[in-house]
Write an enzyme that holds these catalytic residues in place. Structure first.
Site, PDB file in Angstrom:
ATOM      1  N   LYS A 111      40.459  55.655  29.080  1.00 54.09           N
ATOM      2  CA  LYS A 111      39.807  56.853  29.617  1.00 54.09           C
ATOM      3  C   LYS A 111      39.496  57.850  28.519  1.00 54.09           C
ATOM      4  O   LYS A 111      38.451  58.488  28.541  1.00 54.09           O
ATOM      5  CB  LYS A 111      40.696  57.532  30.671  1.00 54.09           C
ATOM      6  CG  LYS A 111      40.707  56.827  32.017  1.00 54.09           C
ATOM      7  CD  LYS A 111      41.234  57.770  33.089  1.00 54.09           C
ATOM      8  CE  LYS A 111      41.362  57.050  34.428  1.00 54.09           C
ATOM      9  NZ  LYS A 111      41.861  57.948  35.479  1.00 54.09           N
ATOM     10  N   LYS A 192      34.706  43.129  38.068  1.00 54.99           N
ATOM     11  CA  LYS A 192      35.244  43.590  39.351  1.00 54.99           C
ATOM     12  C   LYS A 192      34.275  44.559  40.017  1.00 54.99           C
ATOM     13  O   LYS A 192      33.635  45.353  39.344  1.00 54.99           O
ATOM     14  CB  LYS A 192      36.575  44.331  39.115  1.00 54.99           C
ATOM     15  CG  LYS A 192      37.797  43.484  39.400  1.00 54.99           C
ATOM     16  CD  LYS A 192      39.077  44.182  38.983  1.00 54.99           C
ATOM     17  CE  LYS A 192      39.501  45.313  39.905  1.00 54.99           C
ATOM     18  NZ  LYS A 192      40.826  45.864  39.559  1.00 54.99           N
ATOM     19  N   LYS A 195      33.164  51.356  41.404  1.00 52.21           N
ATOM     20  CA  LYS A 195      32.204  52.441  41.569  1.00 52.21           C
ATOM     21  C   LYS A 195      31.713  52.938  40.217  1.00 52.21           C
ATOM     22  O   LYS A 195      30.682  53.557  40.118  1.00 52.21           O
ATOM     23  CB  LYS A 195      32.806  53.583  42.389  1.00 52.21           C
ATOM     24  CG  LYS A 195      34.127  54.084  41.910  1.00 52.21           C
ATOM     25  CD  LYS A 195      34.844  54.843  43.025  1.00 52.21           C
ATOM     26  CE  LYS A 195      36.309  55.033  42.668  1.00 52.21           C
ATOM     27  NZ  LYS A 195      37.140  55.356  43.808  1.00 52.21           N
TER      28      LYS A 195
END
Ligand code: TRP
Length: 326
Positions: A111, A192, A195
């Site tokens: 992140k 996968k 979103k």
């Protein structure tokens, strides 16, 4: 009864991968365990948020969880920031975890690589997550494999706190559901469903209308062969459809494969199964969305139940670490 806790961030709408991979499992567990599900809005603010958007997204995520089958009369659904004990406990745990341990968290490395501004909160995020879990004496934490490292760290923090200050926290275990409904992106079936992949055509939202669901599944990427078999390596697109169809109809992908020789009927049946699977979710969501005051009322009740437990655990921690009683 085992105490189970798992949280979810209020970012974006739930998709079929979240539903089949996690939320449907939570909805089952609530009947055999004492289940707690915070919508973790304080984790969301580790990266910049639109102020007007955050509260709306938090309410909407709560409604999606309820629509997806979490029953506020059976389990405890609440908003993390409504139970202030989380932040206070997180501080005690930040002082129990080391800089080195936090530096090794792969989610932080991922992140922080994507942020221009890396907040201190993004770095200490796992201590807040540990507070979410430890405040409730959770036995089990149902999560995806990507969260296993955070749960291991939570155990380490709890053990260290207990050994320094005396028995305070229960050690939780991560429960990663055995392989099964691994739902991949319909357009890029080697990734996968997510979103963040920025692939609206490859992601079925749990609130998509039936025609959008059918369109996305009909245009799913397959391959140039013609046979239907479950082979994730050689046939990722077809295998993904079989996983989805199997999960939606209570079968293994291999079992589902036995019914088909051609892609057309496989896609048609998968589309229909997903439409039927999500139909009640969409209907229930519409009811909840029409009455936000009722959702807020349910969330206040959830926060009340959560606070009663969290406050007792925090009191134990405060007292054991030696903070002066007020
Ligand atoms: N970090 C988790 C995620 O990214 C969300 C989360 C926050 C969580 N607190 C939790 C998960 C407590 C399980 C238990 O998905």
């Amino acid at each position: 009864m085992a105490r189970v806790l798992s949280g979810i961030q209020p970012s974006g709408d739930l998709h079929l991968g979240n539903y089949l991979g996690a939320i449907r499992n939570w909805a089952r567990i609530q009947h055999t365990a004492d289940a707690f599900h915070p919508v973790v809005d304080l984790h969301a603010v580790t990266v910049p948020q639109e102020p007007g958007e955050l509260g709306r997204a938090t309410l909407r995520m709560s409604q999606m969880l309820m629509a997806a089958g979490l029953d506020p009369d059976v389990c405890t659904i609440f908003v993390q920031s409504h139970v202030r004990e989380h932040t206070e406990c997180a501080w005690l745990l930040e002082c129990t975890v080391s800089f080195g341990e936090l530096s090794r968290m792969t989610q932080f490395k991922d992140k922080s690589g994507r942020q221009q501004f890396i907040s201190a909160g993004l770095f200490t995020y796992p201590a807040l997550q540990a507070a979410d879990i430890l405040l409730y004496d959770a036995d089990e934490v149902p999560v995806g494999a990507d969260q296993r490292q955070h749960i291991e760290l939570t155990r380490d923090i709890a053990e260290r706190f207990n050994s320094r200050y005396g028995e305070t926290f229960r050690l939780p275990a991560a429960v990663v559901p055995a392989a099964g409904a691994r739902v991949m992106d319909l357009q890029t079936p080697t990734d996968k469903m997510s979103k963040s992949l920025d692939s609206p055509r490859g992601t079925v939202d749990i609130l998509d209308d039936p025609s959008a669901i059918a369109r996305k599944i009909r245009s799913a990427v397959t391959d140039s062969e013609a046979d239907v078999r479950y082979d994730v390596e050689a046939k990722p697109g077809v295998s993904n459809l079989l996983s989805i169809l199997g999960a939606a109809t209570g079968r293994t992908p291999e079992e589902a494969a036995g019914d088909y020789t051609m892609y057309g009927p496989l896609k048609a049946d998968t589309a229909e199964a997903v439409v039927e699977l999500l139909r009640p979710v969409r209907a229930r969501f519409a009811e909840l969305e029409a009455d936000p005051a009722e959702t807020s009322r349910l969330l206040r009740i959830g926060a009340g139940k959560a606070r009663a437990i969290a406050a007792a655990t925090l009191e134990r921690a405060r007292s054991n670490i030696g903070l002066l009683a007020p």
